[in-house]
Structures are given as structure tokens and as C-alpha cells.
Write a protein that holds these residues in place. Structure first.
Motif, PDB file in Angstrom:
ATOM      1  N   PHE A 109      14.027  -2.486   8.194  1.00  0.00           N
ATOM      2  CA  PHE A 109      14.747  -1.427   8.895  1.00  0.00           C
ATOM      3  C   PHE A 109      15.263  -1.897  10.255  1.00  0.00           C
ATOM      4  O   PHE A 109      16.377  -1.542  10.659  1.00  0.00           O
ATOM      5  CB  PHE A 109      13.862  -0.194   9.038  1.00  0.00           C
ATOM      6  N   LEU A 110      14.476  -2.708  10.967  1.00  0.00           N
ATOM      7  CA  LEU A 110      14.943  -3.225  12.254  1.00  0.00           C
ATOM      8  C   LEU A 110      16.178  -4.092  12.075  1.00  0.00           C
ATOM      9  O   LEU A 110      17.132  -4.017  12.861  1.00  0.00           O
ATOM     10  CB  LEU A 110      13.822  -4.024  12.923  1.00  0.00           C
ATOM     11  N   ASN A 111      16.191  -4.928  11.030  1.00  0.00           N
ATOM     12  CA  ASN A 111      17.363  -5.763  10.761  1.00  0.00           C
ATOM     13  C   ASN A 111      18.591  -4.925  10.433  1.00  0.00           C
ATOM     14  O   ASN A 111      19.700  -5.211  10.892  1.00  0.00           O
ATOM     15  CB  ASN A 111      17.070  -6.730   9.607  1.00  0.00           C
ATOM     16  N   LEU A 112      18.399  -3.882   9.622  1.00  0.00           N
ATOM     17  CA  LEU A 112      19.534  -3.043   9.239  1.00  0.00           C
ATOM     18  C   LEU A 112      20.037  -2.217  10.420  1.00  0.00           C
ATOM     19  O   LEU A 112      21.248  -2.010  10.570  1.00  0.00           O
ATOM     20  CB  LEU A 112      19.141  -2.141   8.069  1.00  0.00           C
ATOM     21  N   ARG A 125       9.300   4.615  13.232  1.00  0.00           N
ATOM     22  CA  ARG A 125       8.814   3.541  14.110  1.00  0.00           C
ATOM     23  C   ARG A 125       9.918   2.527  14.405  1.00  0.00           C
ATOM     24  O   ARG A 125      10.081   2.092  15.556  1.00  0.00           O
ATOM     25  CB  ARG A 125       7.626   2.837  13.451  1.00  0.00           C
ATOM     26  N   ALA A 126      10.675   2.158  13.380  1.00  0.00           N
ATOM     27  CA  ALA A 126      11.755   1.194  13.570  1.00  0.00           C
ATOM     28  C   ALA A 126      12.851   1.773  14.459  1.00  0.00           C
ATOM     29  O   ALA A 126      13.414   1.071  15.312  1.00  0.00           O
ATOM     30  CB  ALA A 126      12.323   0.780  12.214  1.00  0.00           C
ATOM     31  N   ARG A 127      13.163   3.049  14.286  1.00  0.00           N
ATOM     32  CA  ARG A 127      14.199   3.691  15.107  1.00  0.00           C
ATOM     33  C   ARG A 127      13.803   3.689  16.577  1.00  0.00           C
ATOM     34  O   ARG A 127      14.609   3.367  17.462  1.00  0.00           O
ATOM     35  CB  ARG A 127      14.437   5.119  14.627  1.00  0.00           C
ATOM     36  N   LYS A 128      12.548   4.041  16.866  1.00  0.00           N
ATOM     37  CA  LYS A 128      12.082   4.075  18.253  1.00  0.00           C
ATOM     38  C   LYS A 128      12.144   2.688  18.877  1.00  0.00           C
ATOM     39  O   LYS A 128      12.523   2.528  20.039  1.00  0.00           O
ATOM     40  CB  LYS A 128      10.655   4.616  18.306  1.00  0.00           C
ATOM     41  N   SER A 129      11.774   1.666  18.112  1.00  0.00           N
ATOM     42  CA  SER A 129      11.835   0.298  18.612  1.00  0.00           C
ATOM     43  C   SER A 129      13.272  -0.123  18.866  1.00  0.00           C
ATOM     44  O   SER A 129      13.585  -0.732  19.906  1.00  0.00           O
ATOM     45  CB  SER A 129      11.170  -0.650  17.613  1.00  0.00           C
ATOM     46  N   ASP A 182       4.818  -3.246   1.745  1.00  0.00           N
ATOM     47  CA  ASP A 182       4.162  -3.849   2.895  1.00  0.00           C
ATOM     48  C   ASP A 182       4.808  -3.255   4.147  1.00  0.00           C
ATOM     49  O   ASP A 182       5.986  -3.491   4.411  1.00  0.00           O
ATOM     50  CB  ASP A 182       4.356  -5.371   2.850  1.00  0.00           C
ATOM     51  N   GLY A 183       4.044  -2.486   4.916  1.00  0.00           N
ATOM     52  CA  GLY A 183       4.604  -1.781   6.057  1.00  0.00           C
ATOM     53  C   GLY A 183       5.227  -2.701   7.087  1.00  0.00           C
ATOM     54  O   GLY A 183       6.314  -2.421   7.613  1.00  0.00           O
ATOM     55  N   ASP A 184       4.572  -3.834   7.394  1.00  0.00           N
ATOM     56  CA  ASP A 184       5.100  -4.754   8.398  1.00  0.00           C
ATOM     57  C   ASP A 184       6.420  -5.369   7.941  1.00  0.00           C
ATOM     58  O   ASP A 184       7.373  -5.496   8.723  1.00  0.00           O
ATOM     59  CB  ASP A 184       4.089  -5.865   8.683  1.00  0.00           C
ATOM     60  N   ARG A 217       0.855  -1.183   0.000  1.00  0.00           N
ATOM     61  CA  ARG A 217       0.000   0.000   0.000  1.00  0.00           C
ATOM     62  C   ARG A 217       0.892   1.234   0.000  1.00  0.00           C
ATOM     63  O   ARG A 217       2.096   1.149   0.296  1.00  0.00           O
ATOM     64  CB  ARG A 217      -0.916   0.016   1.216  1.00  0.00           C
ATOM     65  N   ALA A 218       0.324   2.367  -0.341  1.00  0.00           N
ATOM     66  CA  ALA A 218       1.081   3.625  -0.309  1.00  0.00           C
ATOM     67  C   ALA A 218       1.399   3.980   1.140  1.00  0.00           C
ATOM     68  O   ALA A 218       0.515   3.964   1.998  1.00  0.00           O
ATOM     69  CB  ALA A 218       0.269   4.738  -0.970  1.00  0.00           C
ATOM     70  N   ILE A 219       2.656   4.288   1.403  1.00  0.00           N
ATOM     71  CA  ILE A 219       3.075   4.571   2.772  1.00  0.00           C
ATOM     72  C   ILE A 219       4.279   5.504   2.759  1.00  0.00           C
ATOM     73  O   ILE A 219       5.113   5.443   1.852  1.00  0.00           O
ATOM     74  CB  ILE A 219       3.395   3.251   3.513  1.00  0.00           C
ATOM     75  N   ASN A 220       4.349   6.379   3.750  1.00  0.00           N
ATOM     76  CA  ASN A 220       5.467   7.307   3.890  1.00  0.00           C
ATOM     77  C   ASN A 220       6.646   6.562   4.507  1.00  0.00           C
ATOM     78  O   ASN A 220       6.565   6.056   5.632  1.00  0.00           O
ATOM     79  CB  ASN A 220       5.048   8.484   4.780  1.00  0.00           C
TER      80      ASN A 220
END
Length: 358
Positions: free
Chosen positions: A243-246, A206-210, A235-237, A196-199
Motif C-alpha cells: 500500500f505504501l508503494n501504491l 496505517r499506510a495512509r497515515k504514514s 503478511d501484514g508487514d 494471518r487473518a487481518i482486516n
């Protein structure tokens, strides 16, 4: 070619390109070449090509041969630079320009792009093989491990405290192997993306905060975002997982006691296009770079870092970056890495979300 066609096609060429006149002066330079040579078209037009371009090959002889034979010429693996830029290894193509006697078209394809695009196909193939092996391993090993763990726990009830250390070790190591197999299963059973379209900045944030709440707690994040970037189509998930992996990879690469720096940069770049499965070309203009200041990738694995089971860490599984590569590939995107001591850059290139109704 009509003027209208030229004005449309010339700036759209994805590789650095020059048109050189019969007296070896630059007549036209496309947008990709402006960026590659770090020079404007205005400053390059009318200037002898030998004054602006340093190529580790007999360029004058090549021009002469192309003009004499009226046939294209290919030169592979040569260093090319312009101005103060560092040399970049390229494949060179020189061709006579139709309707302009003595004029030539010079195309410079950076090898880093060609090589990485070629590797992306082998990564897909390796991923498919690894998926099959992953499913087999998970099925065949997890059930016996459950029995081993249970037996060790029963044994521990009737033995001395000293011997319990051995059964505890069996239980602990069995659970570690199960955790590894669960990663393998995750790699093998990845569902198709629900796009889906996502920023992309929202996902990164979100990944940085986690990450800051766990493995990257001691790391400093520096953001250099282009706020004008349009939405991407992912796919946002699954991209949260990317990003979490990187971020985890960057945090584990840091060799600084007080934590290193993870720099995140986003920008727009139209120079890269990938061929889709249906044969059409797809632009990947949205760029995300994740940069760490660690010691860099070991040279012996740098070229295979996205292959399954290749890891630069002593206890690494080699599945994290393979999973990242597979997710990005499933989204028709592209990932690359440039690494040197003190700076490793993972660059993700993504498509723009389609307009509604298109």
C-alpha cells in the motif's frame, strides 16, 4: 444435469454466461452476466438475445452453425456490450446445450481478465530473473562503491574548495547508487510471507497515515470502504509495503500544484478465481482499488508496468510496482491496472481468511 446441480453450478460460473433458447430468447443469465450487462435476470429472461446484447460479430450465423453442426464455436477479440455500457473486448464461446435441441450456451470472457491472468505468469518469471540479477549486482557493486566513496572523502581533505565540489559529487552519486542497490536487494531477498487473518482496512489506514506524513502530505485521501468485508489472509508487514508503494506511485503521478486526490475503494466481488499451485481454484473476492487523478500511464509501458525496471518516471527505478506484484503473487492474489488521462486504477484482489479449524 439435475435441478440441484444446475442451481449450484450456474451462479458459480466466473464468466458472464447466457442460456439461449431455440428461438434466440434468453432463458437464463448467471450472476456474472448480470453484473457485466448491468441488468437483472428478471429483466432479461424471455427477451430476444439480439435486443439485449450487442456483439461485433455475426451472432445469428454463429448460432445457426452451432445448431447445425452440434459443435461448439469460438470467436476471439470481439466487442460486447449491453444496455448503455461501454463495449468490452471479449472471447466468445458458443456451445450446444445437451438435452435441449436448438438451445445454446453463450460464454463471454472479458479479454482484460484473460490477458492480465496470462501476464501474471510472465511477471513471476521476470521477477525470478530479476532477483538473480539483483543479488549479483548488489554483491559486485556495493563493495567497490564503498572504496570509491572513501577515496573521494580522503581526497577532499587536501584540495581546494572549488575542487571539493567534484569530490562531493562523487560521494553524493555513490550514495545514491548504494540506495538504489539497497532497493534491489530488498526486491531480491524478500522473505516468504508470514500470513494471518487481518482486516485490510486496518492495513490501509496505517499506510495512509504514514504516507500523509511524507510523500503524500499534499494529497487528499477519499475512502469508500465496505465495512462488512471479512478478514483477508496476508503478511501484514509485506502488505503495508504494497500500500505504501501504491500510495507513493499515486502521489508522484499527481501533476497538480496543490496535490491531487487518492481514492481508496474496497468491495466484495466473486467473479474472479485463480488456479493455485496445487491445481485447485481459489476465489479472490476482496477488492481494493487505489485511484489517482494524474495524467495516466504512458501507453507504451502500460502493458508492462509490473515488469522489473519498467518505469514511467524519468528517474524511476522500476522496482516499486514489480515488488508490489511479486508480494501479491506470493499471496496467491492478483493485481491489475486500468489507466486513462485523469484516472488510473490499481485493483488488488485478495482471498478471504480461512475459517478457524478449516
Amino acid at each position: 444435469m439435475s435441478v440441484t446441480s444446475f442451481e449450484t453450478l450456474w451462479p458459480s460460473l466466473p464468466v458472464p454466461s447466457l442460456i439461449v433458447s431455440a428461438d434466440d430468447k434468453i432463458c437464463e443469465i448467471n450472476s456474472a452476466a448480470e453484473g457485466f450487462l448491468n441488468a437483472s435476470a428478471k429483466s432479461m429472461r424471455g427477451v430476444p438475445v439480439m435486443d439485449k446484447l450487442a456483439i461485433d460479430a455475426p451472432l445469428e450465423e454463429a448460432f445457426e452453425r452451432v445448431r447445425r453442426d452440434d459443435a461448439p464455436m469460438f470467436i476471439n477479440n470481439v466487442d460486447v456490450s449491453g444496455g448503455n455500457a461501454a463495449p468490452v473486448q471479449c472471447n466468445i464461446q458458443i456451445a450446444p446445450l445437451s438435452g435441449k435441441p436448438g438451445w445454446v450456451l453463450l460464454l463471454m470472457e472479458p479479454r482484460q481478465i484473460a490477458d492480465r491472468l496470462g501476464r501474471s505468469h510472465s511477471v513471476k518469471s521476470s521477477a525470478r530473473s530479476a532477483i538473480g540479477m539483483a543479488e549479483m549486482l548488489a554483491h559486485e557493486i556495493k563493495n567497490p562503491l564503498a572504496g570509491i566513496t572513501g577515496a573521494a572523502q580522503l581526497l577532499s581533505m587536501g584540495i581546494s574548495v572549488e575542487d571539493q565540489e567534484l569530490t562531493d559529487l562523487i560521494v553524493e552519486e555513490s550514495r545514491r547508487i548504494v540506495a538504489l542497490l539497497e532497493q534491489v536487494e530488498q526486491f531480491g531477498n524478500l522473505r516468504p510471507p508470514s500470513r494471518r487473518a487481518i482486516n485490510v482496512h486496518d492495513l490501509i489506514d496505517r499506510a495512509r497515515k504514514s504516507a500523509k506524513l511524507s510523500y503524500a502530505a499534499s494529497m487528499k485521501f477519499v475512502e469508500e470502504f465496505d465495512p462488512s468485508l471479512p478478514s483477508t489472509f496476508v503478511d501484514g508487514d509485506q502488505f503495508m509495503q504494497v500500500f505504501l508503494n501504491l500510495f507513493k506511485n499515486a502521489a508522484e503521478a499527481s501533476d497538480k500544484k496543490d496535490g491531487g486526490v487518492i481514492r481508496i475503494r474496497t468491495f466484495y466481488d466473486l467473479s474472479l478465481r485463480l488456479r493455485r499451485k496445487d491445481g485447485s481454484g481459489g476465489a479472490l473476492p476482496l477488492q481494493v482499488e487505489i485511484i489517482d487523478d494524474g495524467p495516466g500511464l504512458p501507453p507504451e509501458i502500460a502493458g508492462d508496468i509490473f515488469e522489473p525496471f519498467v518505469s514511467g518516471r524519468e528517474n524511476g527505478t522500476g522496482l516499486g510496482l514489480a515488488l508490489v506484484s511479486k508480494i501479491i503473487s506470493d499471496h496467491e492474489g492478483w493485481i491489475s491496472v486500468d489507466s486513462s488521462p485523469g484516472k488510473t486504477v490499481f485493483r488488488i484482489s485478495l482471498p478471504v481468511a480461512p475459517k478457524e479449524g478449516s
